[in-house]
Scaffold this motif. Structure first.
Motif: not given
Length: 460
Positions: A64-68, A71-72, A91
């Motif tokens: 879940e965290l790696s997606g953000n 993206y960043a 998007q």
């Protein structure tokens, strides 16, 4: 490396940990040594659980965290400077670039997405390797700590049983919370529907026409949401016609198999009968639409009765055939559970076999038979494909079995098919219908379970 591959790797490490811990615990056993509190296999499960569970929990959180983070990192790259500042277009470009980089697609509509593919690929690979390294480190650390605790006095069995109990409790809570979520979603959307349409009109209205106008000045700008035709169609097909087919055939087949057939014939006939429960409903639908419905229409025309190509009788007949195994299996078990002394006593008094069945066995097994019938009714009223293909979509309030009717489940499918707006009464009506259907089937299942429970208390 993908998340699935990392998860399989963790499971493999858990297997290695189980083998190593089991071997270490087995080394403590032997003549002249302290008796082990727990079996070597239980020590192995203790270490394996400590190896697998923390690592999988971290992997789930990291996924879940790696997606953000990905993206960043992509947004911080120079290639992303040409993207639109905000909006759906921005998007869409990012989503297409991610799909290309992860191999989910091979083509993109936006040319800007191709420039971001290498950036996405590098970010995905970087954070996947970090996730792999940390997950393996967590597995080794937790498994190593558990491995050091192995000793003859260590209560591994108690710890493993606690984990198993926690997993069983979690599974039970998931089932309960899922049910509560279904009920809450149905109730919430139904309340929105009833804020637009009167519950009195919905529950007691005689006209069903949920088509709403797109413009305010369009003809027929307000739909009719009287659901009585749908309720009647559901009862007419599932609870009347289908039961008129399923109850006699199911009960008589159960009586024959338990009282008259030989053991060899029963061993063949009972599995063949229960195969009907495994046939996909769409196959029943094709059979009803292509074979039964034309025959029913020709019969109606021969009798001089107005007949439709799609009729309640065709759908009810095929549905009754489909649920015969439900009635037959419950009746079979109920008849077989009647004490042999009651049967022998009736025959000893001079009653014939048929009289014993009619006056002793069937009345004694009646609670179980009723429970099977109620379960079959709840199955029948939830059927969709047979009604769609053989009974039609017209919400007619008619008692003519040769006419076209529809059911609640069919209308739910029709209302939710395609692109729909979830702020209109037309779409929300599906949730209100679902809530009513849920309540009816729940009540039928509760009644059936109570009847079966009473039956078991009487003869166990």
């Amino acid at each position: 490396m993908s998340v699935a591959a990392i998860a399989l790797l963790i499971v493999g490490l858990g297997l290695v940990a189980w083998l190593a811990a089991r071997a270490r615990a087995a080394a403590f056993a032997g003549p002249g040594r302290p008796r082990l509190h727990s079996l070597p296999g239980q020590h192995g499960w203790y270490v394996a659980l400590w190896t697998v569970i923390p690592a999988l929990l971290f992997l789930a959180g990291w996924n879940e965290l790696s997606g953000n983070l990905i993206y960043a990192q992509v947004l911080a790259s120079p290639e992303a400077s040409s993207l639109p500042d905000f909006g759906m277009q921005r998007q869409a470009v990012l989503s297409e670039a991610y799909a290309l980089a992860s191999g989910q697609t091979q083509a993109a509509f936006n040319p800007q997405a191709h420039a971001l593919v290498p950036v996405y690929a590098r970010a995905i690979a970087f954070y996947n390797w970090i996730g792999l390294a940390v997950t393996v480190l967590v597995a080794f650390a937790a498994g190593g700590w558990a491995f050091t605790r192995i000793s003859p006095q260590f209560r591994a069995r108690t710890r493993v049983e606690r984990v198993v109990m926690a997993l069983l409790l979690l599974a039970s809570l998931i089932a309960i919370l899922t049910t509560l979520g279904i009920v809450a979603s149905l109730l919430f959307e139904s309340l929105r529907f009833f804020s637009m349409v009167s519950p009195i009109e919905f529950l007691f209205g005689l006209n069903w026409s949920p088509q709403m106008a797109i413009r305010a000045d369009q003809a027929g700008s307000s739909g009719a949401f009287g659901a009585i035709p749908l309720f009647w169609g559901t009862i007419f097909i599932g609870a009347i016609i289908a039961m008129l087919v399923a109850i006699p055939l199911g009960l008589m087949s159960a009586i024959y198999l338990t009282q008259y057939s030989s053991a060899r014939l029963r061993s063949w006939m009972k599995p063949l009968l229960e195969i009907l429960a495994g046939v996909p409903t769409v196959v029943y639908g094709y059979f009803a639409a292509l074979t039964v419905a034309p025959a029913v229409r020709d019969l109606g025309l021969t009798l001089g009765i107005p007949s439709s190509t799609e009729s309640a009788l065709a759908a009810g007949l095929v549905m009754g055939i489909m649920i015969i195994p439900f009635v037959s299996s419950m009746a079979d078990d109920s008849l077989a559970a009647v004490p042999q002394a009651m049967r022998d006593g009736s025959l000893a008094m001079g009653a014939t076999t048929s009289e014993t069945i009619r006056k002793v066995l069937v009345p004694a097994a009646l609670p179980g038979v009723v429970g099977g019938v109620l379960l079959a009714v709840s199955r029948a009223i939830g059927e969709t494909m047979i009604v769609v293909m053989a009974a039609g979509l017209a919400a007619n309030l008619t008692a003519n079995p040769f006419g076209s009717v529809t059911t609640v489940t069919t209308q739910i499918v029709q209302l939710l098919t395609g692109d729909q707006e979830f702020d209109s009464p037309k779409t929300l009506a599906a949730f209100a219908l679902g809530l009513v259907l849920f309540g009816v089937t729940l009540a039928l299942n509760i009644i059936a379970l109570r009847v079966v429970k009473k039956y078991r208390e009487a003869y166990e």
